[in-house]
Design a protein around this motif. Structure first.
Motif, mmCIF file in Angstrom:
data_model
loop_
_atom_site.group_PDB
_atom_site.id
_atom_site.type_symbol
_atom_site.label_atom_id
_atom_site.label_comp_id
_atom_site.label_asym_id
_atom_site.label_seq_id
_atom_site.Cartn_x
_atom_site.Cartn_y
_atom_site.Cartn_z
ATOM 1 N N LYS A 244 -1.925 4.156 8.751
ATOM 2 C CA LYS A 244 -1.188 4.873 7.446
ATOM 3 C C LYS A 244 -1.689 6.432 7.253
ATOM 4 O O LYS A 244 -2.918 6.259 6.822
ATOM 5 C CB LYS A 244 -1.196 3.988 6.613
ATOM 6 N N ASN A 245 -0.902 7.365 7.339
ATOM 7 C CA ASN A 245 -1.507 8.323 7.040
ATOM 8 C C ASN A 245 -0.038 9.234 5.612
ATOM 9 O O ASN A 245 0.515 9.567 6.456
ATOM 10 C CB ASN A 245 -2.968 9.428 8.131
ATOM 11 N N ASP A 246 -0.896 8.924 4.642
ATOM 12 C CA ASP A 246 0.375 9.866 3.972
ATOM 13 C C ASP A 246 -0.076 10.895 2.561
ATOM 14 O O ASP A 246 0.646 11.446 2.345
ATOM 15 C CB ASP A 246 0.880 8.886 2.476
ATOM 16 N N ASN A 247 -1.651 11.344 3.760
ATOM 17 C CA ASN A 247 -2.512 12.482 2.814
ATOM 18 C C ASN A 247 -2.592 12.402 1.924
ATOM 19 O O ASN A 247 -3.161 13.617 0.937
ATOM 20 C CB ASN A 247 -1.580 14.201 3.277
ATOM 21 N N THR B 290 0.790 -0.869 0.057
ATOM 22 C CA THR B 290 0.097 -0.119 0.115
ATOM 23 C C THR B 290 0.840 1.210 0.117
ATOM 24 O O THR B 290 0.335 2.163 0.357
ATOM 25 C CB THR B 290 -0.839 0.425 0.944
ATOM 26 N N ASN B 291 1.620 1.240 0.220
ATOM 27 C CA ASN B 291 2.935 2.344 -0.885
ATOM 28 C C ASN B 291 2.512 3.360 -1.354
ATOM 29 O O ASN B 291 2.051 2.911 -2.671
ATOM 30 C CB ASN B 291 4.496 1.882 -0.700
ATOM 31 N N LYS B 292 2.334 4.983 -0.295
ATOM 32 C CA LYS B 292 2.457 5.733 -1.505
ATOM 33 C C LYS B 292 3.052 5.395 -3.334
ATOM 34 O O LYS B 292 2.531 5.687 -3.601
ATOM 35 C CB LYS B 292 2.494 7.207 -1.515
ATOM 36 N N TYR B 293 4.082 5.332 -3.234
ATOM 37 C CA TYR B 293 4.235 4.832 -4.844
ATOM 38 C C TYR B 293 5.116 3.634 -5.489
ATOM 39 O O TYR B 293 4.959 3.108 -6.075
ATOM 40 C CB TYR B 293 5.952 5.820 -4.397
ATOM 41 N N TYR C 110 -7.473 -0.028 -2.471
ATOM 42 C CA TYR C 110 -6.940 0.649 -2.097
ATOM 43 C C TYR C 110 -5.993 1.688 -2.481
ATOM 44 O O TYR C 110 -6.394 3.520 -2.638
ATOM 45 C CB TYR C 110 -6.492 0.070 -1.235
ATOM 46 N N VAL C 111 -5.409 0.910 -3.203
ATOM 47 C CA VAL C 111 -3.908 2.173 -4.491
ATOM 48 C C VAL C 111 -4.051 2.513 -5.453
ATOM 49 O O VAL C 111 -4.224 3.899 -5.837
ATOM 50 C CB VAL C 111 -3.223 0.832 -4.525
#
Lengths: 684, 76
Positions: B45-48, A291-294, A389-390
């Protein structure tokens, strides 16, 4: 032992509790899947025998709450009240037992004949959580059985308990008290109803009062036609407003407070935690990555790419084999029927019409099966929730829900599983919207058409041209999605809330059953409609009598001639194109074969055949008109199989018909723009 | 009062929920999941930019940032 009449069991529970696994374990593959009457929600039913008794078990939708706001929620309540099952089995996930008990309370309030079944207890113990099921049973006055749905442990004990319970019909005597203020309002509501319904039982009165206070739509519907409804409703609204004011909270928070308070007390009695054993680490670590942002999206793209590689890699040989099989059947039957002196038209009907038409669709089976198997793995393991989610952020930007992403991606392979996958979307609105834009995503069946034309007209830029078509399809899908949203949904898209269940190993038998079920449904439903249409198309190509199959003089050819003026402005106003497009209605791959037949070329797969078809096409097409034609094929009517599943998923003919019309209109407009615009710009 | 919306907290924060300003339907769903005034959750988790992930009772729930902006809580 005398055989009793059928015992009816309703199976309910939260999502991600292993409900399907339990259902499959009990019914094996002997399930019947359909829709709940008048709804777009899937209904699964199975029959089995236990100790000489016939049992019918109905799989109710997985829910977090039973307050009926949506179709699924009212289905469960309807089932309990109307079908009056002998037992309602609620399956609970030991790892999430507190939240699962919320539904238990609601079931008790609905007076369901409840038996609780605790699943995944082994996983809870691994985490250091121990649940005293005996105590739970005593405190709730409800039978509780521990099972392991995956390994099928405890199932016979469960069935014994269910049996014993169905004979005794005791109900839990637990009554939740909601505190003075809420109780006062409930009493007022009950008084109004009681004074108007002399014969109503106390239990029923309690049930309905709490539901009305919750704003349960189903309870409301039961009351709307009563003569005292206006008075009742005014009172309910006043009560809600009053409670919300004095507690300074939404009514649901007020009620949840009491319910979870009760659950809290219960948990303290039955759960012991050995925190030293808590082992969430692996799940957490995997999630930080997925679920990592990048990294989340790239990782998903890799997995998706793998998914397609495996699907097409595995299914291609299988499909080839099936094609050969149908070819063989066709030829054999042809020879056989000829030797039995059947009239030519019968032979043609059977071989060209039925085998050709139906076979052309059954060939899809390997793709659907494998695709769904992989999907089931991703879903049961818990990864699917991470995908939604992603992708949610991106999807929001184009007006869609995160969960709509999966059907869209599947559409690149085949529209049939894509439409079937829309079931995971929660609201009917989201489901229909996703289904409507699905046809524009270029599916695998259109590829042969592109390859044919691109090979003939754009040999230097093949990859780019095909990519441009895929891209165009995606753009149109997104654009239409935005338009439909603007036009048809007054309210904002449903809020994004999704549970990320712990990662779990999928159960092999469950997966196989999932995939088999989808294949069977596809074969049965799509098969019957397609059979009918294949016969119709065969008839169009064969009559009037004596005419050459699929020639200009046949009905189909005549239709082609009549329709072809429509395609003049698009650059392909020849009758062969029109006929090919008509036949493409059944399945898109048919377009290529049709051209082959109509231009009188055999064996277009062979190299010599391909080049002669290519030459033939050059007579009627130019590069520009070829591109316009491909745009039209990209966008127009989804194939028969897709329409068949759309009808099944939406439970009405209205949507497939709408799809036929609007996709064709869009296809025409865009092909027009491409052709005429191209001419203006000097292309050819 | 140390009150902020959920989207303003960071990973590891334990929050007591103080208020929910969502539509009735969504509030109902949150309540069923165990999120309502007075309960405790933890930010996982919160990366905005992506949806935030919170832990309610023993499960992980992802909420859109828009929704997280309508839930008030204070850190404990």
């Amino acid at each position: 032992m005398v055989e009793k009449s059928k015992l009816i069991i309703g199976l309910t529970g939260n999502p991600n509790t292993g409900k399907s696994t339990l259902f499959n374990a009990l019914t094996g593959a002997k399930q019947h899947v359909g829709n709940w009457p008048g709804k777009t929600v899937e209904k699964r039913e199975g029959n089995f025998t236990y100790k000489n008794n016939k049992i019918k078990i109905v799989d109710l939708p997985g829910l977090y709450s039973l307050t009926a706001y949506t179709e699924e929620e009212s289905i469960t309540a309807d089932f309990i009240f109307e079908e009056k099952p002998d037992v309602v089995v609620q399956i609970l996930d030991a790892q999430n037992i507190e939240r699962n008990l919320f539904m238990t309370i609601q079931l008790i309030e609905l007076q369901a004949p409840l038996v609780l079944v605790l699943n995944m207890d082994d996983l809870a113990k691994q985490d250091g959580m121990y649940i005293d099921t005996k105590k739970l049973s005593n405190l709730l006055h409800i039978p509780v059985v521990v099972i392991n749905a995956k390994s099928k442990k405890g199932l016979s004990e469960m069935m014994e308990t269910v049996f014993a319970y169905s004979n005794s019909k005791e109900r839990s005597k637990i009554k939740l008290t909601y505190g003075t203020e809420v109780n006062d309002e409930l009493e007022k509501i009950k008084d109004v109803i009681k004074s108007n319904e002399k014969s109503i039982k106390q239990n029923d009165l309690n049930s309905i009062a709490i539901k009305l206070l919750e704003g349960d739509l189903r309870a409301e519907q039961k009351m709307t036609h009563r003569p005292y409804y206006l008075e009742l409703n005014a009172l309910i609204q006043k009560s809600i407003a009053h409670l919300e004011r004095i507690f300074d909270k939404n009514i649901h928070s007020v009620l949840a407070n009491t319910r979870y308070g009760f659950i809290n007390g219960l948990s303290r009695e039955i759960i012991t935690k050995d925190l030293s054993r808590k082992n969430n680490d692996i799940s957490e670590k995997i999630d930080t990555l997925l679920t990592n942002k990048y990294l989340g999206i790239p990782i998903f793209l890799i997995i998706a790419w793998l998914m397609f590689q495996v699907t097409f890699g595995l299914s291609e040989p299988l499909m080839g084999w099936l094609e050969d099989l149908f070819s063989f059947i066709g030829n054999t039957l042809s020879v056989l029927l000829t030797s039995w002196q059947f009239p030519t038209w019968v032979i043609s009907l059977v071989v060209d019409g039925i085998i050709g038409g139906v076979g052309g669709v059954l060939v899809f089976v390997p793709i659907i099966g494998i695709l769904f198997l992989i999907m089931a793995i991703l879903e049961d393991s818990g990864y699917m929730a991470r995908v939604a989610y992603v992708m949610d952020k991106l999807m929001r930007r184009i007006g869609l829900h995160g969960k709509a992403f999966i059907p869209m991606i599947l559409g690149f392979g085949c529209g049939v599983p894509a439409v079937m996958a829309t079931r995971t979307l929660e609201t009917k609105q989201d489901r229909i919207l996703t289904i409507l834009i699905n046809p524009f995503i270029s599916c695998g069946a259109r590829l042969p058409v592109y390859i044919l034309f691109v090979g003939a007209f754009f040999s230097a830029y093949q990859g780019w041209v095909i990519f441009s078509l895929y891209f165009l399809g995606l753009v149109v899908a997104i654009f239409m999605g935005l338009i439909f949203k603007r036009l048809f949904s007054k309210n904002i898209s449903s809020p994004f809330v999704i549970e990320l269940p712990p990662y779990r190993w999928p159960v092999l038998t469950g997966l196989m059953i999932h995939a088999w079920e989808k294949i069977w449904v596809f074969t049965k439903k799509a098969g019957t409609i397609i059979l009918a249409f294949s016969v119709i198309i065969w008839a169009l190509a064969s009559f009037p009598v004596g005419v050459e199959y699929g020639s200009r003089d046949s009905l189909a050819g005549q239709m082609g001639e009549t329709i072809s003026p429509v395609f003049e402005p698009l650059g392909f106003g020849n009758w062969q194109s029109s006929v090919a497009l008509i036949f493409g209605f059944v399945a898109k791959e048919v377009v290529v074969g049709t051209f082959g037949t109509l231009y009188g070329i055999e064996k277009i797969e062979s190299d010599s055949g391909a080049s002669s078809l290519s030459d033939a096409l050059h007579e009627d097409f130019t590069p520009l008109s070829a591109y316009a034609f491909m745009v039209f094929v990209l966008l127009y009517i989804p194939c028969l199989a897709v329409l068949a599943v759309v009808k099944r998923e939406t439970n009405s003919w209205k949507w497939p018909i709408f799809m036929i019309i609007y996709t064709t209109v869009i296809a025409w407009i865009l092909a027009f723009v491409v052709f005429q615009g191209g001419k203006l710009l000097g292309f050819n | 009062m140390n009150q902020k919306v959920l989207s303003q907290f960071k990973k590891g924060d334990k929050i007591e929920i103080l208020g929910i300003i969502c539509g009735r339907e969504f509030t109902r769903r949150l309540c069923a999941l165990g999120l309502f005034e007075g309960t405790e959750i933890e930010i996982v988790k919160n990366d905005n930019s992506c949806p935030i992930i919170i832990q309610i009772l023993n499960s992980k729930i992802a909420l859109g940032q828009g929704e997280a902006n309508k839930i008030y809580g204070r850190k404990i």
